[in-house]
Enzyme design. Structure first.
Site, PDB file in Angstrom:
ATOM      1  CB  ALA A   1       2.485   7.555   1.949  1.00  0.00           C
TER       2      ALA A   1
ATOM      3  CG  ASN B   1      -6.912   9.650  10.848  1.00  0.00           C
ATOM      4  OD1 ASN B   1      -6.255  10.680  10.855  1.00  0.00           O
ATOM      5  ND2 ASN B   1      -6.404   8.498  10.488  1.00  0.00           N
TER       6      ASN B   1
ATOM      7  CE  LYS C   1      -0.192   8.565  13.244  1.00  0.00           C
ATOM      8  NZ  LYS C   1       0.281   7.466  12.396  1.00  0.00           N
TER       9      LYS C   1
ATOM     10  N   GLY D   1       0.838  -1.187   0.000  1.00  0.00           N
ATOM     11  CA  GLY D   1       0.000   0.000   0.000  1.00  0.00           C
ATOM     12  C   GLY D   1       0.874   1.237   0.000  1.00  0.00           C
TER      13      GLY D   1
ATOM     14  CB  VAL E   1       2.566   2.913   4.834  1.00  0.00           C
ATOM     15  CG1 VAL E   1       3.714   2.701   5.826  1.00  0.00           C
ATOM     16  CG2 VAL E   1       1.679   4.063   5.307  1.00  0.00           C
ATOM     17  N   GLY E   2       3.828   0.999   2.677  1.00  0.00           N
ATOM     18  CA  GLY E   2       4.821   0.007   2.288  1.00  0.00           C
ATOM     19  C   GLY E   2       5.651   0.443   1.105  1.00  0.00           C
TER      20      GLY E   2
ATOM     21  CD  GLU F   1      -5.625   1.807   9.407  1.00  0.00           C
ATOM     22  OE1 GLU F   1      -4.758   0.943   9.614  1.00  0.00           O
ATOM     23  OE2 GLU F   1      -5.353   2.998   9.166  1.00  0.00           O
TER      24      GLU F   1
ATOM     25  CG  ASN G   1      -2.629   4.516  11.585  1.00  0.00           C
ATOM     26  OD1 ASN G   1      -1.578   5.051  11.931  1.00  0.00           O
ATOM     27  ND2 ASN G   1      -3.227   4.803  10.446  1.00  0.00           N
TER      28      ASN G   1
ATOM     29  CG  ASN H   1      -5.046  15.713   7.902  1.00  0.00           C
ATOM     30  OD1 ASN H   1      -6.084  15.128   7.601  1.00  0.00           O
ATOM     31  ND2 ASN H   1      -3.918  15.070   8.144  1.00  0.00           N
TER      32      ASN H   1
END
Length: 295
Positions: free
Chosen positions: A123, A185, A177, A9, A11-12, A256, A98, A195
């Site tokens: 990202a 979020n 976090k 994804g 982040v990866g 999430e 997360n 944001n």
């Protein structure tokens, strides 16, 4: 140095791109079938594109990695845990998710070296192997089990646009976090705002402040971990970002919310406390998920 990243994804891919750029042997573990070699492209903060970052592709993690980074979302971890249980127990594993829900789960694995990461960069996945770096932020790492020296080599990959810091308390790092995410979020997902708009528009700002105050009323000890000024600062730093939860809502994907907000609601319930505003925010996001709405 061989690093395997489970999950391709946003982040990866971003982590992989910076590691490859520093001459690291990186393998992406993906469920889909691809050619064994691919090329990652990264759109940088300044708009320039870094390309031809060659990466290997595999369907399962191997027994030859010096480090395995788990970069899937929480909802995909149940499919990943059995794969991790099959690899040698001495291979270090770094979880990049997360929330808090995965913390105790991951520590049930037999691995001797387990660390967690808190990601504060932005990202966005543009194409299958093209990612955009949307905001510079620290990649925090903390070891929950094992020897710190098994992970300290990862610090050498830290650079100006990809800073890496080590923390001492993994659970506290993840809680910090999770608190930041539970304020920002869900509101961005419900209101469909960037944001930064949470602090530049009057009504969203008041909602943000009220949500923070409710959480701190129930958990006054959390004020030692995170102050409202830190929430505002993060909104400023990531002003142009689309939060991951808003991105999931726009794409009609599962969010999430259960790993970010549900654990905090559960902690309140264990203290016989209610959090009406956070509960409403949680239910609204869940309702969007159930409807499968795409915007």
């Amino acid at each position: 140095m061989r690093i395997e990243i489970i999950g391709a994804g946003s982040v990866g891919l971003l982590i992989a791109s910076y590691l490859i750029e520093q001459q690291t042997d990186v393998t992406l573990v993906k469920r889909q079938q691809y050619q064994k070699e691919q090329s990652i492209a990264r759109t940088n903060i300044d708009g320039n594109i870094t390309s031809d970052l060659h990466v290997s592709i595999a369907s399962r993690p191997s027994s030859k990695a010096d480090l395995i980074i788990v970069a899937v979302k929480y909802g995909q971890l149940q499919a990943v845990y059995p794969m991790l249980a099959d690899i040698p127990v001495n291979i270090p594993i770094l979880f990049v998710q997360n929330g808090l829900a995965h913390f105790e789960e991951a520590l049930q694995l037999p691995q001797q070296q387990i660390a967690f990461s808190s990601i504060q960069f932005g990202a966005q996945k543009i194409e299958e192997f093209h990612v955009a770096h949307k905001g510079i932020g620290v990649m925090k790492v903390a070891v929950a089990r094992g020897d710190l020296t098994s992970f300290t080599f990862f610090k050498k990959f830290s650079k100006m646009n990809f800073p890496i810091d080590f923390e001492q308390d993994a659970e506290l790092m993840l809680l910090e976090k999770a608190l930041l995410n539970c304020f920002i979020n869900p509101l961005t997902a419900i209101l469909q705002l960037k944001n930064g708009q949470l602090i530049t528009e009057n009504n969203p700002f008041q909602l943000l402040k009220n949500l923070y105050n409710e959480v701190m009323t129930v958990f006054p000890q959390y004020e030692k971990i995170i102050q409202f000024g830190q929430v505002v600062a993060l909104c400023e730093k990531t002003a142009a970002n689309t939060s991951s939860m808003l991105g999931d809502r726009l794409a009609g994907r599962k969010t999430e919310i259960d790993t970010i907000v549900a654990p905090i609601l559960k902690k309140a319930a264990l203290q016989n406390q209610t959090m009406p505003m956070l509960q409403t925010v949680y239910l609204l996001v869940k309702a969007f998920e159930e409807s499968g709405e795409k915007m």
